[in-house]
Design a protein around this motif. Structure first.
Motif, PDB file in Angstrom:
ATOM      1  N   VAL A 192       0.773  -1.089  -0.285  1.00  0.00           N
ATOM      2  CA  VAL A 192       0.424   0.083   0.262  1.00  0.00           C
ATOM      3  C   VAL A 192       0.775   1.604   0.434  1.00  0.00           C
ATOM      4  CG1 VAL A 192      -2.021   1.064   1.505  1.00  0.00           C
ATOM      5  CG2 VAL A 192      -1.704  -1.136   1.276  1.00  0.00           C
ATOM      6  N   ASP A 193       0.656   1.976  -1.482  1.00  0.00           N
ATOM      7  CA  ASP A 193       1.657   3.117  -1.376  1.00  0.00           C
ATOM      8  C   ASP A 193       1.305   5.118  -0.936  1.00  0.00           C
ATOM      9  OD1 ASP A 193       3.949   4.829  -2.572  1.00  0.00           O
ATOM     10  OD2 ASP A 193       4.404   3.450  -3.069  1.00  0.00           O
ATOM     11  N   ALA A 194       1.800   5.145   0.182  1.00  0.00           N
ATOM     12  CA  ALA A 194       1.069   6.359   1.018  1.00  0.00           C
ATOM     13  C   ALA A 194       0.871   7.473  -1.141  1.00  0.00           C
ATOM     14  CB  ALA A 194       1.601   7.131   1.242  1.00  0.00           C
ATOM     15  N   ASP A 195       2.870   7.269  -1.837  1.00  0.00           N
ATOM     16  CA  ASP A 195       2.564   8.283  -3.076  1.00  0.00           C
ATOM     17  C   ASP A 195       1.581   7.989  -3.685  1.00  0.00           C
ATOM     18  OD1 ASP A 195       4.797   9.291  -1.681  1.00  0.00           O
ATOM     19  OD2 ASP A 195       6.149   9.517  -2.856  1.00  0.00           O
ATOM     20  N   ASP A 196       1.538   6.744  -4.027  1.00  0.00           N
ATOM     21  CA  ASP A 196       0.453   6.532  -5.160  1.00  0.00           C
ATOM     22  C   ASP A 196      -0.571   6.783  -5.163  1.00  0.00           C
ATOM     23  OD1 ASP A 196       2.119   5.291  -6.734  1.00  0.00           O
ATOM     24  OD2 ASP A 196       2.061   3.181  -6.286  1.00  0.00           O
ATOM     25  N   ILE A 197      -1.215   6.987  -3.469  1.00  0.00           N
ATOM     26  CA  ILE A 197      -2.662   7.569  -3.135  1.00  0.00           C
ATOM     27  C   ILE A 197      -2.664   8.676  -3.167  1.00  0.00           C
ATOM     28  CG2 ILE A 197      -4.085   7.595  -1.359  1.00  0.00           C
ATOM     29  CD1 ILE A 197      -2.814   4.660   0.165  1.00  0.00           C
ATOM     30  N   ALA A 198      -1.279   9.618  -2.358  1.00  0.00           N
ATOM     31  CA  ALA A 198      -1.923  11.000  -3.520  1.00  0.00           C
ATOM     32  C   ALA A 198      -1.392  11.625  -4.505  1.00  0.00           C
ATOM     33  CB  ALA A 198      -0.436  11.246  -1.952  1.00  0.00           C
ATOM     34  N   GLU A 239       0.195  19.617   3.512  1.00  0.00           N
ATOM     35  CA  GLU A 239      -0.032  18.246   4.648  1.00  0.00           C
ATOM     36  C   GLU A 239      -1.306  18.235   5.630  1.00  0.00           C
ATOM     37  OE1 GLU A 239       3.544  18.748   6.805  1.00  0.00           O
ATOM     38  OE2 GLU A 239       5.131  17.828   5.409  1.00  0.00           O
ATOM     39  N   ALA A 240      -2.211  19.571   5.620  1.00  0.00           N
ATOM     40  CA  ALA A 240      -3.584  18.964   6.297  1.00  0.00           C
ATOM     41  C   ALA A 240      -4.672  19.091   5.450  1.00  0.00           C
ATOM     42  CB  ALA A 240      -3.271  20.658   6.837  1.00  0.00           C
ATOM     43  N   ILE A 241      -4.486  19.837   4.025  1.00  0.00           N
ATOM     44  CA  ILE A 241      -5.847  19.044   3.308  1.00  0.00           C
ATOM     45  C   ILE A 241      -5.313  17.434   2.522  1.00  0.00           C
ATOM     46  CG2 ILE A 241      -6.236  18.838   0.956  1.00  0.00           C
ATOM     47  CD1 ILE A 241      -5.400  22.631   1.323  1.00  0.00           C
ATOM     48  N   LEU A 242      -3.761  16.677   2.649  1.00  0.00           N
ATOM     49  CA  LEU A 242      -3.645  15.893   1.600  1.00  0.00           C
ATOM     50  C   LEU A 242      -3.391  14.337   2.891  1.00  0.00           C
ATOM     51  CD1 LEU A 242      -0.920  16.530  -0.939  1.00  0.00           C
ATOM     52  CD2 LEU A 242      -3.281  15.544  -1.446  1.00  0.00           C
ATOM     53  N   HIS A 243      -2.600  15.075   4.301  1.00  0.00           N
ATOM     54  CA  HIS A 243      -2.266  13.269   4.913  1.00  0.00           C
ATOM     55  C   HIS A 243      -3.669  13.089   5.514  1.00  0.00           C
ATOM     56  CE1 HIS A 243       1.938  15.067   5.313  1.00  0.00           C
ATOM     57  NE2 HIS A 243       2.011  14.617   4.691  1.00  0.00           N
ATOM     58  N   PRO A 244      -4.415  13.822   6.088  1.00  0.00           N
ATOM     59  CA  PRO A 244      -5.410  13.269   7.126  1.00  0.00           C
ATOM     60  C   PRO A 244      -6.341  12.150   5.775  1.00  0.00           C
ATOM     61  CG  PRO A 244      -5.517  15.081   7.126  1.00  0.00           C
ATOM     62  CD  PRO A 244      -4.651  15.377   6.110  1.00  0.00           C
ATOM     63  N   LEU A 245      -6.361  12.292   4.424  1.00  0.00           N
ATOM     64  CA  LEU A 245      -7.381  11.796   3.170  1.00  0.00           C
ATOM     65  C   LEU A 245      -5.911  10.860   3.049  1.00  0.00           C
ATOM     66  CD1 LEU A 245      -7.900  14.471   0.497  1.00  0.00           C
ATOM     67  CD2 LEU A 245      -9.328  13.794   2.091  1.00  0.00           C
ATOM     68  N   VAL A 246      -4.997  11.170   2.965  1.00  0.00           N
ATOM     69  CA  VAL A 246      -4.186   9.646   2.600  1.00  0.00           C
ATOM     70  C   VAL A 246      -3.755   8.861   3.208  1.00  0.00           C
ATOM     71  CG1 VAL A 246      -1.682   9.138   2.271  1.00  0.00           C
ATOM     72  CG2 VAL A 246      -2.412  10.804   1.139  1.00  0.00           C
ATOM     73  N   PHE A 247      -4.052   9.040   4.229  1.00  0.00           N
ATOM     74  CA  PHE A 247      -3.830   7.907   5.975  1.00  0.00           C
ATOM     75  C   PHE A 247      -5.291   7.006   5.655  1.00  0.00           C
ATOM     76  CE2 PHE A 247       0.003  10.515   6.997  1.00  0.00           C
ATOM     77  CZ  PHE A 247       0.801   9.929   6.229  1.00  0.00           C
ATOM     78  N   SER A 266      -7.496   6.621   3.680  1.00  0.00           N
ATOM     79  CA  SER A 266      -6.726   5.588   2.384  1.00  0.00           C
ATOM     80  C   SER A 266      -6.094   4.889   2.548  1.00  0.00           C
ATOM     81  CB  SER A 266      -7.160   6.430   0.818  1.00  0.00           C
ATOM     82  OG  SER A 266      -6.767   5.387  -0.018  1.00  0.00           O
ATOM     83  N   ILE A 267      -5.185   4.748   2.644  1.00  0.00           N
ATOM     84  CA  ILE A 267      -4.177   3.828   3.644  1.00  0.00           C
ATOM     85  C   ILE A 267      -5.118   2.506   4.099  1.00  0.00           C
ATOM     86  CG2 ILE A 267      -2.208   2.944   4.789  1.00  0.00           C
ATOM     87  CD1 ILE A 267      -1.256   5.576   4.354  1.00  0.00           C
ATOM     88  N   GLN A 268      -6.159   2.514   5.440  1.00  0.00           N
ATOM     89  CA  GLN A 268      -6.204   2.176   6.270  1.00  0.00           C
ATOM     90  C   GLN A 268      -7.296   1.412   5.480  1.00  0.00           C
ATOM     91  OE1 GLN A 268      -5.173   2.958   9.481  1.00  0.00           O
ATOM     92  NE2 GLN A 268      -5.649   1.120   9.771  1.00  0.00           N
ATOM     93  N   GLU A 269      -8.001   2.120   4.682  1.00  0.00           N
ATOM     94  CA  GLU A 269      -9.420   1.286   4.063  1.00  0.00           C
ATOM     95  C   GLU A 269      -8.861  -0.001   3.247  1.00  0.00           C
ATOM     96  OE1 GLU A 269     -12.308   2.800   0.993  1.00  0.00           O
ATOM     97  OE2 GLU A 269     -12.182   4.450   1.793  1.00  0.00           O
TER      98      GLU A 269
END
Length: 201
Positions: free
Chosen positions: A29-35, A84-92, A94-97
């Motif tokens: 599960v790749d955080a960069d791909d998700i971002a 980061e405040a915009i992207l990080h909550p969405l990325v994490f 999605s990782i959890q999902e």
């Protein structure tokens, strides 16, 4: 699900190691791909970025101008934190999902900025890919064509090698320019992670 966080500085070889785990049928599960997917045209995150940074963040075709955004965030800490405040909550989220949908003994969660984003609590074990700064600069220059000063500024914005090594459970030394030994190291860790995962029941 046993989660191994994969991290390392720019140019250390995280993508190569991810591919080697994929070849062993381990989901990555790749955080960069998700971002990247989160900021495609039409995605809510892209509109939020435009609201925060203005329409200059758009390329003529409506896609995100990564170069323009990179210039802004690397020269201004407050702007970086705003992004980061915009992207990080969405990325994490999605990782959890994605992790919740997996049914394998373990998975790799690749988060290049694992320590910088204070997200090490998301994973059960940390694998760091390491190499000397000189090699990082050579690799990134060859790959991205960036100037030495820009690469160094990116390295300086990340935690130090010493910090990563001190907080890692496992380390792969990727100093060899030909990548020799990487596959063998990954296979050993794969067997270790299977064993840990089995012991957790």
């Amino acid at each position: 699900m046993f989660k191994v966080g994969l991290s390392g500085g720019i140019g250390c070889g995280k993508t190569t190691v991810s591919k080697l785990f994929t070849e062993l049928n381990v989901p990555v599960v790749d955080a960069d791909d998700i971002a990247h997917k989160l900021v495609k045209p039409g995605q809510p995150a892209l509109l939020d970025i435009a609201k925060a940074f203005g329409n200059k963040v758009f390329n003529p075709d409506g896609s995100l101008s990564r170069q323009y955004l990179r210039e802004i965030v690397f020269s201004d800490l407050q702007q970086k934190q705003k992004l980061e405040a915009i992207l990080h909550p969405l990325v994490f989220a999605s990782i959890q999902e994605k992790v919740n949908k997996l049914a394998t003994p373990y998975c790799i969660v690749s988060i290049p900025l694992l320590f910088e984003t204070h997200m090490s609590h998301l994973v059960d074990r940390i694998l760091v890919i390491d190499c000397p700064v000189k090699i990082q600069i050579e690799r990134v220059k060859r790959r991205d064509g960036l100037a030495d000063a820009r690469i160094q500024s990116i390295i300086n914005s990340q935690v130090s090698r010493e910090f990563r090594m001190a907080h890692a459970d496992d380390v792969i030394d990727n100093s060899n320019t030909d990548g020799s030994g990487l596959a063998e190291n990954v296979k050993k860790l794969h067997n270790l992670y299977l064993s840990i995962s089995a012991s957790l029941g």
